[in-house]
Enzyme design. Structure first.
Site, PDB file in Angstrom:
ATOM      1  N   GLU A  48      11.415   3.326  -4.141  1.00 39.08           N
ATOM      2  CA  GLU A  48      10.102   2.690  -4.272  1.00 39.08           C
ATOM      3  C   GLU A  48       9.584   3.015  -5.667  1.00 39.08           C
ATOM      4  OE1 GLU A  48       6.897   4.120  -1.716  1.00 39.08           O
ATOM      5  OE2 GLU A  48       5.792   2.267  -2.089  1.00 39.08           O
ATOM      6  N   CYS A 264       4.558   1.517   0.359  1.00 36.69           N
ATOM      7  CA  CYS A 264       3.253   0.858   0.238  1.00 36.69           C
ATOM      8  C   CYS A 264       3.281  -0.320  -0.731  1.00 36.69           C
ATOM      9  CB  CYS A 264       2.209   1.869  -0.213  1.00 36.69           C
ATOM     10  SG  CYS A 264       1.872   3.114   1.043  1.00 36.69           S
ATOM     11  N   ASN A 388       6.208  -2.350   6.408  1.00 38.52           N
ATOM     12  CA  ASN A 388       6.561  -0.989   6.000  1.00 38.52           C
ATOM     13  C   ASN A 388       6.070   0.040   7.008  1.00 38.52           C
ATOM     14  OD1 ASN A 388       7.139   1.383   4.418  1.00 38.52           O
ATOM     15  ND2 ASN A 388       4.968   1.388   3.867  1.00 38.52           N
ATOM     16  N   GLU A 389       4.770   0.282   6.990  1.00 42.86           N
ATOM     17  CA  GLU A 389       4.232   1.368   7.823  1.00 42.86           C
ATOM     18  C   GLU A 389       3.085   0.785   8.628  1.00 42.86           C
ATOM     19  OE1 GLU A 389       2.891   4.961   5.670  1.00 42.86           O
ATOM     20  OE2 GLU A 389       4.944   5.634   5.958  1.00 42.86           O
TER      21      GLU A 389
HETATM   22  O1  AHR Z   1       6.947   7.617   0.246  1.00 43.92           O
HETATM   23  C1  AHR Z   1       5.638   7.506  -0.198  1.00 43.92           C
HETATM   24  C2  AHR Z   1       4.778   6.639   0.711  1.00 43.92           C
HETATM   25  O2  AHR Z   1       4.673   7.228   1.963  1.00 43.92           O
HETATM   26  C3  AHR Z   1       5.304   5.271   1.011  1.00 43.92           C
HETATM   27  O3  AHR Z   1       4.951   4.356   0.038  1.00 43.92           O
HETATM   28  C4  AHR Z   1       4.660   4.922   2.305  1.00 43.92           C
HETATM   29  O4  AHR Z   1       5.469   4.093   3.099  1.00 43.92           O
HETATM   30  C5  AHR Z   1       4.408   6.260   2.950  1.00 43.92           C
HETATM   31  O5  AHR Z   1       3.101   6.370   3.363  1.00 43.92           O
END
Ligand code: AHR
Length: 661
Positions: A48, A264, A388-389
């Protein structure tokens, strides 16, 4: 080459064989009792663009804000289109940022220089090196650099204008010999964007600025400056390529898959335009659209989806692309609402198009673009993560539409569904109950960052998971308390992760993929700690957690075999053909004598690696090998071997199962 430490340990092993202490722990491994197959995709990586991991890191581009696109994350007043650039000299001329008739609509901002007769402007770019010890664009003697930019000159400028480009140190001395001196009279096209390219070879090492001096009369537009070392990996990829030392570090992890681009950054922050849009990351690099990065700065998209797939091939890793789920980051303040369900159904086509880009024939729209970019063969795309989350009805209702669209069209692609950002509790349970009810055949993406001690105390987490629905442990790391401004990547955290991975590997019939997060961090650009790999302009070092990942990945067999210990060690054993791999974690301050009972193992001296150190040891640029694996040997006679495990250590041993002829 074996070092003195390893020799000493081998000698110790031999001595202990002769007089094994009575209080040794026992580890019994029955290599002839397979338990289940180990997932072939168990160990992977996740990239990322956080901590300048990609722009200013993995991406080989040395110039920051090369295209004058830097803008505020959500508030235009925060825009700084001049970031990394400064105006050094101005005579009878002005330099402004313009948007009129740009190089490409996705690349709207450029520098316009307007001069009266005898005018002159000098601007410089300081690169990403503002925080580095070199303090500028890192230039290394002997290295050659590909340089290019785009320009457009009007009739008057073409008649007598000049552009001089040089790489100079703080005192104004050139680090790369004679400057590039372009007489515009040589350009054939007036009022047309043209690309100018050359190469510089560095004669000295140092931090430089890229200096651009424009002189003459008339109007000259400039955009898309680029400087990359020729030693980069993927120089023929349209985005330009990647830093070889970082790519090598990734390769040495032997990742089976590569998750990308977030995190994110996929979800986007505040406004929908900040969500990751794969379509603006492909094609010629000057036609890609930069997107503000959730973690700060811009994503230039020089590492776009094409380069990502190429990197997967380079590393021998399966791609695991993550796409937006129609819901902005639920953990942050957002301004824009999620896509309506109707909009979501329309957006679903973007995901189908991505799959077509990766796998389609040359006679498909997106497959043709991939072929045109240089990759005739399809990429090996088997997974797609949607979201993602994310969590809750807002997510699952959109995931349902998006994943159904994918499954209907591409039934062989595995969809990955998010289980939210936590390891346990109401939100987590709610996610799982939705998933079991609606998406039990999909792969479930769990994320959790927990304190270090949580990990060894939860090694049996997956023992009780029903086996039918498979888990992708897509983000995790052991978090130590903050020291100063950082959570350290110390030996203790790494060993807690190692202990946990013995449980993950034992349960790799249900946890089929795992990757640590975040992967990369540029010194001085820290958004998040801990991180697996740290780098600056020209150095890279591995953390103890990196070595844990590497030791588990390299010694991952194809079948789990029965093993048990009578002590408090953490262990797991696998086999592959004629090799038996044993991983043992001593998560205590005591040296542990250990007797290995290895039924059916021929007599031999086996080899392995051991990571050990003080609990709080960390690696650094000054001491990159403070905690690094050492080679070890162990003698096995009559199916028995004895050793002593140092305090705070991970030992990985590989035995041959083949009888010597
Ligand atoms: O790994 C850092 C962040 O942690 C990522 O962007 C997110 O998916 C998680 O909250």
């Amino acid at each position: 080459m074996r070092n003195r430490f390893a020799m000493a340990l081998a000698f110790t092993v031999f001595m202990v064989c002769c007089c094994a202490p009575a209080f040794a722990d026992t580890l019994t491994v029955n290599q002839d009792q397979p338990v289940h197959a180990v997932s072939p995709t168990l160990y992977g990586i996740f990239i990322e663009d956080i901590n300048c991991a990609v722009d200013g890191g993995l991406y080989a581009e040395l110039l920051k804000n090369r295209s004058f696109e830097n803008e505020g994350l959500w508030n235009p007043q925060h825009a700084d289109h001049w970031e990394a650039w400064s105006l050094k000299k101005r005579e009878k001329a002005q330099a402004v940022l313009e948007n009129d008739a740009p190089l490409h609509e996705n690349n709207p901002t450029y520098l316009r220089v307007s001069m009266e007769a005898g005018g002159l402007i000098r601007v410089v770019n300081q690169g990403f090196g503002g925080n580095s010890f070199r303090g500028g664009v890192p230039i290394v003697a002997g290295e050659s650099y590909d340089f290019s930019f785009w320009m457009r000159a009007d009739e008057t400028a073409v008649a007598g204008g000049r552009i001089v480009i040089s790489l100079t140190d703080a005192a104004g001395n050139s680090l790369c010999g004679a400057p590039l001196d372009i007489s515009l009279a040589r350009q054939e096209e007036e009022n047309q964007w043209v690309k100018i390219g050359t190469a510089f070879t560095a004669e000295a090492t140092g931090g430089a600025v890229l200096s651009v001096t424009v002189s003459g009369q008339g109007t000259i537009d400039l955009d898309m400056f680029s400087l990359m070392p020729q030693s980069r990996t993927g120089a023929d990829w349209p985005g330009g390529g990647m830093r070889t030392d970082i790519v090598d570090m990734l390769r040495e992890l032997k990742p089976r898959f590569l998750r990308f681009p977030g995190g994110c950054v996929v979800e986007g922050t505040y406004v929908r335009e900040n969500a990751y849009d794969w379509k603006v990351t492909v094609g010629n690099v000057e036609t890609r659209r930069e997107i503000p990065n959730t973690w700060g700065g811009m994503q230039t998209m020089g590492v776009g989806f094409y380069e990502y797939f190429c990197l997967c091939e380079e590393l021998g890793a399966l791609p695991v692309p993550v796409v937006h789920a129609g819901v902005l980051c639920q953990a942050r303040d957002v301004k824009d609402p999620p896509l309506t369900l109707e909009e979501t159904a329309v957006y679903a086509q973007d995901i189908l198009d991505l799959i077509e880009f990766a796998t389609g024939d040359a006679d498909t729209t997106w497959g043709a673009l991939r072929v045109q970019m240089g990759h005739a063969e399809p990429f090996d795309l088997q997974y797609i993560a949607i979201g993602n989350e994310n969590w809750g009805t807002v997510y699952f209702s959109r995931y349902e539409i998006l994943s159904k669209t994918v499954k209907d069209r591409y039934p062989d692609i595995t969809c990955i569904v998010a289980a939210g950002p936590v390891a346990e509790g109401g939100l987590f349970n709610d996610s799982w109950s939705n998933i079991r009810r609606m998406f039990a055949g999909d792969l479930v993406d769990e994320h959790y960052y927990m304190n270090s001690a949580w990990f060894p105390s939860h090694i049996s987490r997956y023992d009780k998971y029903p086996r039918a629905t498979k888990v992708f442990l897509g983000e995790y790391a052991a978090h130590e308390p903050v020291q100063g401004t950082r959570r350290p990547n110390n030996v203790y955290a790494a060993l807690c992760e190692a202990a946990y991975l013995t449980g993950v590997e034992r349960n790799s019939d249900v946890v089929v993929m795992s990757c640590y997060a975040p992967l990369l961090c540029r010194e001085g650009e820290v958004d998040w700690t801990p991180d697996l790999i740290w780098f600056n302009d020209d150095e890279v070092y591995a953390t103890p957690s990196y070595y844990v990942q590497q030791m588990f990945s390299l010694a991952c067999g194809t079948e789990l075999v029965a093993s048990e210990t009578d002590g408090d060690l953490f262990q797991v054993a696998t086999r592959t053909g004629n090799a038996l791999q044993i991983k043992i974690v001593n998560l205590s301050e005591k040296t542990k004598p250990l007797t290995l009972l290895l039924s059916g193992i021929p007599d031999q001296t086996a080899h392995g690696q051991m990571l050990a150190g003080e609990k709080n040891h960390v690696n650094s640029f000054a001491k990159p090998d403070n905690a690094a694996p050492q080679e070890v040997e162990i003698v096995c006679t009559d199916s028995k071997a004895e050793t002593k495990l140092p305090p705070w250590s991970l030992t990985v041993l590989e035995f041959s199962l083949a009888e010597r002829k």
